[in-house]
Motif scaffolding. Structure first.
Motif, PDB file in Angstrom:
ATOM      1  N   ALA A 228       0.861  -0.723  -0.121  1.00 37.96           N
ATOM      2  CA  ALA A 228       0.103   0.096  -0.175  1.00 37.96           C
ATOM      3  C   ALA A 228       0.730   1.233  -0.133  1.00 37.96           C
ATOM      4  CB  ALA A 228      -1.038  -0.138   0.956  1.00 37.96           C
ATOM      5  N   MET A 229       2.026   1.562   1.160  1.00 40.26           N
ATOM      6  CA  MET A 229       2.726   2.415   0.511  1.00 40.26           C
ATOM      7  C   MET A 229       3.636   2.766  -0.839  1.00 40.26           C
ATOM      8  SD  MET A 229       6.440   2.885   2.964  1.00 40.26           S
ATOM      9  CE  MET A 229       6.996   1.523   2.634  1.00 40.26           C
ATOM     10  N   THR A 230       3.632   1.126  -0.988  1.00 37.68           N
ATOM     11  CA  THR A 230       4.910   1.293  -2.349  1.00 37.68           C
ATOM     12  C   THR A 230       4.156   2.332  -3.879  1.00 37.68           C
ATOM     13  OG1 THR A 230       6.191  -0.413  -1.896  1.00 37.68           O
ATOM     14  CG2 THR A 230       5.759   0.070  -4.327  1.00 37.68           C
ATOM     15  N   ARG A 231       1.983   1.463  -3.067  1.00 39.72           N
ATOM     16  CA  ARG A 231       1.322   2.190  -5.041  1.00 39.72           C
ATOM     17  C   ARG A 231       0.654   3.245  -4.449  1.00 39.72           C
ATOM     18  NH1 ARG A 231      -0.023   1.731  -9.785  1.00 39.72           N
ATOM     19  NH2 ARG A 231      -2.437   2.420  -9.692  1.00 39.72           N
ATOM     20  N   SER A 232       0.338   3.615  -2.783  1.00 38.88           N
ATOM     21  CA  SER A 232       0.513   5.302  -2.600  1.00 38.88           C
ATOM     22  C   SER A 232       1.432   6.133  -3.473  1.00 38.88           C
ATOM     23  CB  SER A 232       0.672   5.984  -1.147  1.00 38.88           C
ATOM     24  OG  SER A 232       1.768   5.567  -0.207  1.00 38.88           O
ATOM     25  N   LEU A 233       2.818   5.761  -3.737  1.00 35.57           N
ATOM     26  CA  LEU A 233       4.151   6.992  -4.064  1.00 35.57           C
ATOM     27  C   LEU A 233       4.054   7.119  -5.863  1.00 35.57           C
ATOM     28  CD1 LEU A 233       6.851   5.794  -2.141  1.00 35.57           C
ATOM     29  CD2 LEU A 233       5.933   7.834  -1.808  1.00 35.57           C
ATOM     30  N   GLN A 234       3.219   5.687  -6.198  1.00 34.89           N
ATOM     31  CA  GLN A 234       3.303   5.698  -7.442  1.00 34.89           C
ATOM     32  C   GLN A 234       2.006   6.584  -8.441  1.00 34.89           C
ATOM     33  OE1 GLN A 234       2.871   1.421  -7.752  1.00 34.89           O
ATOM     34  NE2 GLN A 234       4.459   0.791  -8.676  1.00 34.89           N
ATOM     35  N   LEU A 235       1.011   6.715  -7.148  1.00 34.74           N
ATOM     36  CA  LEU A 235      -0.198   7.445  -7.529  1.00 34.74           C
ATOM     37  C   LEU A 235      -0.076   9.063  -6.324  1.00 34.74           C
ATOM     38  CD1 LEU A 235      -2.771   5.213  -5.804  1.00 34.74           C
ATOM     39  CD2 LEU A 235      -2.272   5.432  -8.574  1.00 34.74           C
ATOM     40  N   GLY A 236       0.077   9.309  -6.330  1.00 34.69           N
ATOM     41  CA  GLY A 236       0.659   9.888  -5.136  1.00 34.69           C
ATOM     42  C   GLY A 236       2.285  10.825  -5.058  1.00 34.69           C
ATOM     43  N   GLU A 237       2.474  12.545  -5.005  1.00 35.16           N
ATOM     44  CA  GLU A 237       3.836  12.886  -4.914  1.00 35.16           C
ATOM     45  C   GLU A 237       4.071  12.358  -3.341  1.00 35.16           C
ATOM     46  OE1 GLU A 237       3.638  16.865  -5.920  1.00 35.16           O
ATOM     47  OE2 GLU A 237       3.644  16.393  -7.652  1.00 35.16           O
ATOM     48  N   VAL A 238       5.542  12.642  -3.298  1.00 35.67           N
ATOM     49  CA  VAL A 238       5.444  12.074  -2.064  1.00 35.67           C
ATOM     50  C   VAL A 238       5.760  13.538  -1.363  1.00 35.67           C
ATOM     51  CG1 VAL A 238       7.822  12.918  -0.469  1.00 35.67           C
ATOM     52  CG2 VAL A 238       8.014  11.267  -3.005  1.00 35.67           C
ATOM     53  N   SER A 239       5.072  14.469  -1.456  1.00 37.15           N
ATOM     54  CA  SER A 239       4.637  15.816  -0.515  1.00 37.15           C
ATOM     55  C   SER A 239       3.787  15.580  -0.145  1.00 37.15           C
ATOM     56  CB  SER A 239       5.607  17.022  -0.978  1.00 37.15           C
ATOM     57  OG  SER A 239       4.519  17.060  -2.812  1.00 37.15           O
ATOM     58  N   LEU A 240       2.899  14.324  -1.107  1.00 32.99           N
ATOM     59  CA  LEU A 240       1.253  14.423  -0.757  1.00 32.99           C
ATOM     60  C   LEU A 240       1.031  13.367   0.099  1.00 32.99           C
ATOM     61  CD1 LEU A 240      -1.844  15.343  -1.043  1.00 32.99           C
ATOM     62  CD2 LEU A 240      -1.561  13.652  -3.117  1.00 32.99           C
ATOM     63  N   VAL A 241       2.160  12.568   0.159  1.00 36.26           N
ATOM     64  CA  VAL A 241       1.296  11.635   1.100  1.00 36.26           C
ATOM     65  C   VAL A 241       2.241  11.371   2.493  1.00 36.26           C
ATOM     66  CG1 VAL A 241       0.695  10.196  -1.083  1.00 36.26           C
ATOM     67  CG2 VAL A 241       3.062   9.507  -0.068  1.00 36.26           C
ATOM     68  N   VAL A 242       3.557  11.300   2.423  1.00 33.25           N
ATOM     69  CA  VAL A 242       4.340  11.381   3.575  1.00 33.25           C
ATOM     70  C   VAL A 242       3.766  11.993   4.835  1.00 33.25           C
ATOM     71  CG1 VAL A 242       6.615  12.222   4.303  1.00 33.25           C
ATOM     72  CG2 VAL A 242       6.537  10.612   1.873  1.00 33.25           C
ATOM     73  N   PRO A 243       3.478  13.563   4.649  1.00 34.25           N
ATOM     74  CA  PRO A 243       2.842  13.602   5.971  1.00 34.25           C
ATOM     75  C   PRO A 243       1.339  12.979   6.245  1.00 34.25           C
ATOM     76  CG  PRO A 243       2.834  15.593   3.658  1.00 34.25           C
ATOM     77  CD  PRO A 243       3.089  14.576   3.243  1.00 34.25           C
ATOM     78  N   MET A 244       1.409  11.770   5.520  1.00 34.42           N
ATOM     79  CA  MET A 244      -0.093  10.978   6.597  1.00 34.42           C
ATOM     80  C   MET A 244       0.417   9.728   7.314  1.00 34.42           C
ATOM     81  SD  MET A 244      -2.965  11.589   4.535  1.00 34.42           S
ATOM     82  CE  MET A 244      -2.338  13.367   4.725  1.00 34.42           C
ATOM     83  N   ASP A 245       1.985   9.952   7.340  1.00 32.60           N
ATOM     84  CA  ASP A 245       2.972   9.196   8.175  1.00 32.60           C
ATOM     85  C   ASP A 245       2.586   9.353   9.077  1.00 32.60           C
ATOM     86  OD1 ASP A 245       3.457   7.868   5.335  1.00 32.60           O
ATOM     87  OD2 ASP A 245       5.858   8.331   5.750  1.00 32.60           O
ATOM     88  N   TYR A 246       2.675  10.582   9.900  1.00 30.71           N
ATOM     89  CA  TYR A 246       2.203  11.379  11.080  1.00 30.71           C
ATOM     90  C   TYR A 246       0.824  10.657  11.466  1.00 30.71           C
ATOM     91  CZ  TYR A 246       6.600  14.224   9.587  1.00 30.71           C
ATOM     92  OH  TYR A 246       7.628  14.278   9.285  1.00 30.71           O
ATOM     93  N   THR A 247       0.099  10.456  10.963  1.00 28.90           N
ATOM     94  CA  THR A 247      -1.092   9.319  11.780  1.00 28.90           C
ATOM     95  C   THR A 247      -0.543   8.659  12.972  1.00 28.90           C
ATOM     96  OG1 THR A 247      -1.731   8.519   9.759  1.00 28.90           O
ATOM     97  CG2 THR A 247      -2.835  10.570  10.071  1.00 28.90           C
ATOM     98  N   ALA A 248       0.313   8.081  12.449  1.00 27.08           N
ATOM     99  CA  ALA A 248       1.370   7.012  13.263  1.00 27.08           C
ATOM    100  C   ALA A 248       0.916   7.162  14.262  1.00 27.08           C
ATOM    101  CB  ALA A 248       2.600   6.274  12.551  1.00 27.08           C
ATOM    102  N   LEU A 249       1.431   8.087  14.764  1.00 34.15           N
ATOM    103  CA  LEU A 249       1.522   9.014  16.964  1.00 34.15           C
ATOM    104  C   LEU A 249       0.112   8.656  16.878  1.00 34.15           C
ATOM    105  CD1 LEU A 249       3.247   9.668  18.823  1.00 34.15           C
ATOM    106  CD2 LEU A 249       2.801  11.962  17.606  1.00 34.15           C
ATOM    107  N   LEU A 250      -1.322   8.616  15.713  1.00 35.05           N
ATOM    108  CA  LEU A 250      -2.221   8.672  16.340  1.00 35.05           C
ATOM    109  C   LEU A 250      -2.577   7.409  16.583  1.00 35.05           C
ATOM    110  CD1 LEU A 250      -5.059   9.933  17.749  1.00 35.05           C
ATOM    111  CD2 LEU A 250      -5.624   9.775  15.064  1.00 35.05           C
ATOM    112  N   TRP A 251      -1.885   6.601  16.227  1.00 36.22           N
ATOM    113  CA  TRP A 251      -2.790   5.035  16.197  1.00 36.22           C
ATOM    114  C   TRP A 251      -1.691   4.183  17.463  1.00 36.22           C
ATOM    115  CZ3 TRP A 251      -6.225   2.960  14.015  1.00 36.22           C
ATOM    116  CH2 TRP A 251      -7.066   2.539  12.800  1.00 36.22           C
ATOM    117  N   ALA A 252      -0.223   4.954  17.670  1.00 32.02           N
ATOM    118  CA  ALA A 252       0.099   4.317  18.670  1.00 32.02           C
ATOM    119  C   ALA A 252      -0.229   4.902  19.424  1.00 32.02           C
ATOM    120  CB  ALA A 252       2.065   5.234  18.729  1.00 32.02           C
ATOM    121  N   THR A 253      -0.548   6.197  19.970  1.00 32.72           N
ATOM    122  CA  THR A 253      -0.732   6.328  21.306  1.00 32.72           C
ATOM    123  C   THR A 253      -2.034   5.574  22.049  1.00 32.72           C
ATOM    124  OG1 THR A 253      -0.019   9.167  20.669  1.00 32.72           O
ATOM    125  CG2 THR A 253      -2.167   7.775  22.692  1.00 32.72           C
TER     126      THR A 253
END
Length: 301
Positions: A228-253
């Motif tokens: 899913a991560m690899t496919r997201s980079l094929q469909l959108g620019e890094v600047s668009l998708v990478v900020p979504m990674d910070y939702t990991a802190l919400l899940w971790a909490t």
């Protein structure tokens, strides 16, 4: 325009999905270790499950002929660095609470900026260097060196994992010019099984059925998240998708509280926003730089 909007929405959705899957995998890693699974076993099953999943997708889709590569040496190097990063990441998860381990991982863009300037000689202005310094200040706030509330070994493995992941991001910029995302994931998963199989023989042990289920779940979730991560980079620019990674802190909490009864300490609440803001700014500046380079190239032609 509608087709582009759909593609961007899918890219964001896939990235958010990959973050959620990786976060769930991290929970299973801690649960498996608590029930007796060794780190070597967890690493083996992580890659074994991913290899099965990617192999099934390739076999049902483009076929294994599509995995031919002229960059075998680069894939080997990516495997070595990737395994090091994964080992350090999983070790950090076993040493630290989920939120603290996740927050340290957010320092990856900081290391990537430094490596990009030193290795690729990318233009890095004072604004991004200021963001790098702010990010490291956030790391100091979270870790509180000398305070002892976070084990020094956990800090070292967490930052080491972020550094190795940044090295991978630099390497993938060159591999990605000739290799597809599935090809890269496939070779990483399969090549890593060679050393991991040897290590697995030395640590494998009998387990209760629930532990085997956890180990298999780690592999399948990790493989699905990687795809899913690899496919997201094929469909959108890094600047668009990478900020979504910070939702990991919400899940971790959420998982840290719901599964392990732990919430982030005060220093993590204070330092995490600084690290996240630094990473987001670095991603934004990289997007602007690439856009200006594209415009310059078009103007010259």
């Amino acid at each position: 325009m509608a087709a582009r909007d759909t593609s961007l929405s899918r890219a964001i959705g896939l990235r958010l999905l990959s973050v959620a899957l990786f976060a769930t995998m991290n929970v299973l890693i801690k649960l498996a270790e608590a029930r007796g699974a060794a780190l070597g076993e967890i690493l083996f099953w992580r890659q074994f499950g991913a290899a099965l999943l990617v192999g099934a997708i390739v076999g049902a889709g483009p076929g294994f002929a599509s995995l031919r590569t002229q960059r075998f040496g680069a894939h080997v190097l990516r495997c070595v660095i990737g395994l090091t990063a994964m080992s350090l990441t999983f070790w950090t998860l076993l040493l630290l609470p989920l939120a603290e381990a996740t927050t340290l991982g957010f320092s990856m863009p900081i290391f990537a900026t430094v490596l990009g300037a030193l290795v690729l000689h990318e233009p890095t202005g004072w604004r991004r260097w200021a963001a790098v310094l702010a990010g490291f200040a956030g790391v100091l706030i979270v870790t509180q060196p000398g305070d002892g509330h976070i084990p020094a070994l956990g800090i070292a493995t967490g930052l080491g994992a972020a550094f190795c992941t940044a090295c991978i991001s630099i390497l993938l910029r060159t591999i990605g010019k000739t290799e597809s995302g599935l090809t890269t994931v496939f070779w990483f998963s399969t090549l890593s099984l060679v050393p991991l199989s040897i290590a697995y023989v030395g640590v494998m042990q009998p387990h209760a059925p629930v532990v085997w289920a956890l180990l298999l779940g780690i592999g399948l979730l990790g493989g699905a998240a990687q795809i899913a991560m690899t496919r997201s980079l094929q469909l959108g620019e890094v600047s668009l998708v990478v900020p979504m990674d910070y939702t990991a802190l919400l899940w971790a909490t959420i998982f840290g509280w719901a599964v392990f009864g732990m919430l982030p300490v005060v220093s993590t609440w204070a330092g995490a926003p600084v690290i996240v803001a630094s990473g987001l700014y670095i991603v934004w500046r990289e997007h602007r730089r690439r856009r200006e380079e594209t415009r310059g190239a078009i103007a010259q032609n």
